[in-house]
Design a protein around this motif. Structure first.
Motif: not given
Length: 291
Positions: A58, A60-61, A64-65, A118, A121, A282-283, A289
């Protein structure tokens, strides 16, 4: 705490059996309780490991987010500027306006999805932080600050708790706290650990210590050696570094600010290849998300 209860129960069983004062029924009851507690301990440990892995992905997502949010906001601004130009155009512009409005609404919806992800997370970060600090006492919490940011654990220790006054030697009262922190480090057994010393800007005046660079590095080295020699942390995972007075987090013109700047940070971070693996998971852009 649960392990302590299980150990006490086991000792009680042994003591009572040794004295031949326990009936078979009582022994079976105590054995059942012991098995139940042992099973609960394993379940809690498994849940903790699952939470840790979920959080790493989460976090690391989130990186990117945040980038996508910034990109989408810039896209919305560009679309809005184009819309303003269309408002002064001919009837053909009215068709473009409708298309631009749809695109703006779609971008705003996607931004909201990213923000929701976000926030999710961030909530996982808070849960793991609470898990890491639950073994610390109220007194220790005044001298220890634990944070989890983007998959990295930051543990900040005040010099008043950690070292003898004006020295780089570990104080007697720091032992119990370092013991608890060493367990956190061992839980993250595949992560590297950086011990970073920091000082205020008051010049040091002690024999064999040239300046605050020396003092901060010596303090970091003392913590590294304590973790290795006293608490069994693998030395190949450890790095000691000093930043002197050049990484302040508060104003050095006040005593309160100087006290905050005199600190040692323990930074637990994934290795580079682990970061790359997580980035690969990552998605894709456009996915919901929040699911």
């Amino acid at each position: 705490m649960m392990k302590t209860r299980i150990s006490i129960l086991a000792l009680a069983l042994a003591a009572m059996l040794g004295q031949s004062c326990v009936s078979k029924k009582e022994y079976q009851s105590l054995q059942t309780k012991y098995n139940r507690l042992d099973s609960n301990t394993r379940d809690l440990r498994n849940k903790y490991l699952l939470t840790e892995r979920s959080l790493a992905v989460a976090n690391n997502k989130v990186s990117n987010l945040e980038d996508r949010i910034a990109s989408e906001k810039a896209n919305v601004k560009s679309l809005q500027e184009a819309l303003d130009k269309c408002l002064n155009s001919t009837s053909q512009g009215n068709v473009n306006i409708s298309k631009l409005v749809d695109e703006i609404n779609s971008s705003n919806k996607y931004i909201q999805q990213l923000v929701n992800a976000k926030n999710k997370s961030d909530s996982l970060n808070m849960v793991l932080t609470n898990n890491l600090t639950r073994s610390l006492s109220q007194q220790e919490m005044r001298d220890v600050n634990v944070q989890v940011l983007k998959g990295v654990v930051y543990i900040s220790l005040s010099d008043n708790m950690l070292y003898k006054s004006g020295s780089y030697e570990i104080s007697d009262r720091a032992g119990e706290t370092l013991s608890k922190i060493s367990k956190i480090i061992k839980d993250y057994k595949t992560y590297d650990v950086l011990i970073e010393g920091n000082t205020d800007n008051v010049p040091i005046s002690q024999k064999n210590i040239r300046n605050n660079w020396d003092l901060s590095a010596l303090r970091a080295s003392s913590v590294v050696q304590a973790l290795q020699n006293n608490y069994g942390v693998e030395p190949r995972r450890l790095t000691a570094g000093g930043r002197g007075e050049y990484n302040p987090i508060a104003d050095n013109s006040t005593e309160e600010g100087r006290a905050k700047n005199r600190r040692t940070q323990i930074i637990i971070t994934p290795k580079l290849d682990q970061f790359m693996d997580l980035i690969g998971k990552a998605p894709e852009q456009g996915q919901d998300e929040t699911k």
